[in-house]
Design a protein around this motif. Structure first.
Motif, PDB file in Angstrom:
ATOM      1  N   ARG A   1      21.558  40.436 -94.867  1.00 28.05           N
ATOM      2  CA  ARG A   1      20.397  40.521 -93.974  1.00 28.05           C
ATOM      3  C   ARG A   1      20.834  40.770 -92.537  1.00 28.05           C
ATOM      4  O   ARG A   1      20.039  41.195 -91.713  1.00 28.05           O
ATOM      5  N   ASP A   2      22.100  40.490 -92.230  1.00 29.86           N
ATOM      6  CA  ASP A   2      22.625  40.703 -90.884  1.00 29.86           C
ATOM      7  C   ASP A   2      23.148  42.123 -90.672  1.00 29.86           C
ATOM      8  O   ASP A   2      23.498  42.493 -89.562  1.00 29.86           O
ATOM      9  N   LEU A   3      23.220  42.894 -91.735  1.00 30.87           N
ATOM     10  CA  LEU A   3      23.758  44.249 -91.656  1.00 30.87           C
ATOM     11  C   LEU A   3      22.713  45.198 -91.084  1.00 30.87           C
ATOM     12  O   LEU A   3      21.556  45.190 -91.497  1.00 30.87           O
ATOM     13  N   ARG A   4      23.132  46.007 -90.142  1.00 28.88           N
ATOM     14  CA  ARG A   4      22.261  47.046 -89.581  1.00 28.88           C
ATOM     15  C   ARG A   4      22.949  48.380 -89.766  1.00 28.88           C
ATOM     16  O   ARG A   4      24.142  48.532 -89.471  1.00 28.88           O
TER      17      ARG A   4
ATOM     18  N   GLY B   1      32.671  43.080 -85.379  1.00 26.52           N
ATOM     19  CA  GLY B   1      33.629  42.552 -86.335  1.00 26.52           C
ATOM     20  C   GLY B   1      34.004  43.519 -87.438  1.00 26.52           C
ATOM     21  O   GLY B   1      35.107  43.448 -87.981  1.00 26.52           O
ATOM     22  N   LEU B   2      33.121  44.441 -87.786  1.00 21.09           N
ATOM     23  CA  LEU B   2      33.447  45.407 -88.837  1.00 21.09           C
ATOM     24  C   LEU B   2      34.600  46.304 -88.437  1.00 21.09           C
ATOM     25  O   LEU B   2      35.465  46.612 -89.245  1.00 21.09           O
ATOM     26  N   ALA B   3      34.632  46.718 -87.181  1.00 20.21           N
ATOM     27  CA  ALA B   3      35.733  47.560 -86.709  1.00 20.21           C
ATOM     28  C   ALA B   3      37.044  46.787 -86.786  1.00 20.21           C
ATOM     29  O   ALA B   3      38.083  47.342 -87.151  1.00 20.21           O
ATOM     30  N   ASP B   4      36.995  45.506 -86.467  1.00 24.06           N
ATOM     31  CA  ASP B   4      38.205  44.680 -86.506  1.00 24.06           C
ATOM     32  C   ASP B   4      38.766  44.545 -87.917  1.00 24.06           C
ATOM     33  O   ASP B   4      39.957  44.734 -88.139  1.00 24.06           O
ATOM     34  N   VAL B   5      37.905  44.236 -88.891  1.00 24.44           N
ATOM     35  CA  VAL B   5      38.411  44.006 -90.246  1.00 24.44           C
ATOM     36  C   VAL B   5      38.690  45.302 -90.998  1.00 24.44           C
ATOM     37  O   VAL B   5      39.544  45.331 -91.874  1.00 24.44           O
ATOM     38  N   ALA B   6      37.992  46.381 -90.659  1.00 28.21           N
ATOM     39  CA  ALA B   6      38.242  47.658 -91.329  1.00 28.21           C
ATOM     40  C   ALA B   6      39.434  48.385 -90.725  1.00 28.21           C
ATOM     41  O   ALA B   6      39.985  49.295 -91.323  1.00 28.21           O
ATOM     42  N   GLY B   7      39.822  47.982 -89.514  1.00 30.51           N
ATOM     43  CA  GLY B   7      40.987  48.583 -88.885  1.00 30.51           C
ATOM     44  C   GLY B   7      40.728  49.910 -88.194  1.00 30.51           C
ATOM     45  O   GLY B   7      41.668  50.619 -87.847  1.00 30.51           O
TER      46      GLY B   7
ATOM     47  N   SER C   1      32.599  40.859 -97.602  1.00 33.36           N
ATOM     48  CA  SER C   1      31.884  39.609 -97.331  1.00 33.36           C
ATOM     49  C   SER C   1      30.939  39.744 -96.139  1.00 33.36           C
ATOM     50  O   SER C   1      29.952  39.018 -96.033  1.00 33.36           O
ATOM     51  N   LEU C   2      31.209  40.668 -95.228  1.00 35.32           N
ATOM     52  CA  LEU C   2      30.313  40.920 -94.100  1.00 35.32           C
ATOM     53  C   LEU C   2      29.158  41.837 -94.482  1.00 35.32           C
ATOM     54  O   LEU C   2      28.068  41.752 -93.918  1.00 35.32           O
ATOM     55  N   LEU C   3      29.388  42.716 -95.446  1.00 33.29           N
ATOM     56  CA  LEU C   3      28.390  43.717 -95.821  1.00 33.29           C
ATOM     57  C   LEU C   3      27.381  43.224 -96.842  1.00 33.29           C
ATOM     58  O   LEU C   3      26.251  43.709 -96.889  1.00 33.29           O
ATOM     59  N   TYR C   4      27.781  42.260 -97.674  1.00 29.70           N
ATOM     60  CA  TYR C   4      26.933  41.803 -98.772  1.00 29.70           C
ATOM     61  C   TYR C   4      26.629  40.323 -98.649  1.00 29.70           C
ATOM     62  O   TYR C   4      27.451  39.542 -98.181  1.00 29.70           O
ATOM     63  N   ASP C   5      25.425  39.923 -99.095  1.00 29.34           N
ATOM     64  CA  ASP C   5      25.072  38.507 -99.194  1.00 29.34           C
ATOM     65  C   ASP C   5      25.693  37.930-100.459  1.00 29.34           C
ATOM     66  O   ASP C   5      26.113  38.653-101.343  1.00 29.34           O
ATOM     67  N   GLY C   6      25.703  36.630-100.542  1.00 31.83           N
ATOM     68  CA  GLY C   6      26.195  35.978-101.747  1.00 31.83           C
ATOM     69  C   GLY C   6      27.700  36.041-101.849  1.00 31.83           C
ATOM     70  O   GLY C   6      28.429  35.845-100.885  1.00 31.83           O
TER      71      GLY C   6
ATOM     72  N   PHE D   1      26.806  47.905 -88.238  1.00 34.28           N
ATOM     73  CA  PHE D   1      27.239  46.690 -87.568  1.00 34.28           C
ATOM     74  C   PHE D   1      26.546  45.479 -88.169  1.00 34.28           C
ATOM     75  O   PHE D   1      25.524  45.591 -88.834  1.00 34.28           O
ATOM     76  N   VAL D   2      27.141  44.326 -87.945  1.00 31.28           N
ATOM     77  CA  VAL D   2      26.579  43.051 -88.372  1.00 31.28           C
ATOM     78  C   VAL D   2      26.150  42.335 -87.105  1.00 31.28           C
ATOM     79  O   VAL D   2      26.971  42.061 -86.237  1.00 31.28           O
ATOM     80  N   HIS D   3      24.840  42.041 -86.984  1.00 32.22           N
ATOM     81  CA  HIS D   3      24.344  41.512 -85.720  1.00 32.22           C
ATOM     82  C   HIS D   3      24.427  40.003 -85.587  1.00 32.22           C
ATOM     83  O   HIS D   3      24.535  39.492 -84.492  1.00 32.22           O
TER      84      HIS D   3
END
Length: 98
Positions: free
Chosen positions: A58-61, A9-15, A43-48, A88-90
């Motif tokens: 916590r999902d970020l690798r 999903g990161l590749a999709d939203v970052a373009g 929002s994918l990279l950070y909690d809260g 990536f976000v797992h």
């Protein structure tokens, strides 16, 4: 500049699937990636709230040269000019309580 490969999903939203980002360490790289990708990426990279001062998700690798930064220096892992970083976000913690 570190070569950064984005998966899922990161590749999709970052373009982009790959970027080159100048950063001294992992935390700075993630901050720059959030600034490049905008609110959805943050929002994918950070909690809260997804703000740049929030803890990393916590999902970020993050892998540096194929090694998970959790086994290196975490967010404080230093980056060299020729490093290859994979982000990536797992989303695989499961439910409930993951």
């Amino acid at each position: 500049m570190a070569r950064v490969r984005l998966l899922g999903g990161l590749a999709d939203v970052a373009g982009a699937n790959e970027l080159e980002i100048a950063a001294a360490g992992v935390r700075e790289l993630i901050t720059k990636l959030a600034e490049i990708g905008g609110r959805v990426t943050a929002s994918l990279l950070y909690d809260g709230s997804g703000g740049l001062k929030s803890p990393l998700s916590r999902d970020l690798r993050v892998l540096v040269n194929g090694r998970d930064v959790d086994f290196l220096g975490g967010e404080e892992t230093r980056l060299e000019e020729k490093d290859r970083v994979t982000v990536f976000v797992h989303r695989g913690r499961g439910f409930p309580g993951g």
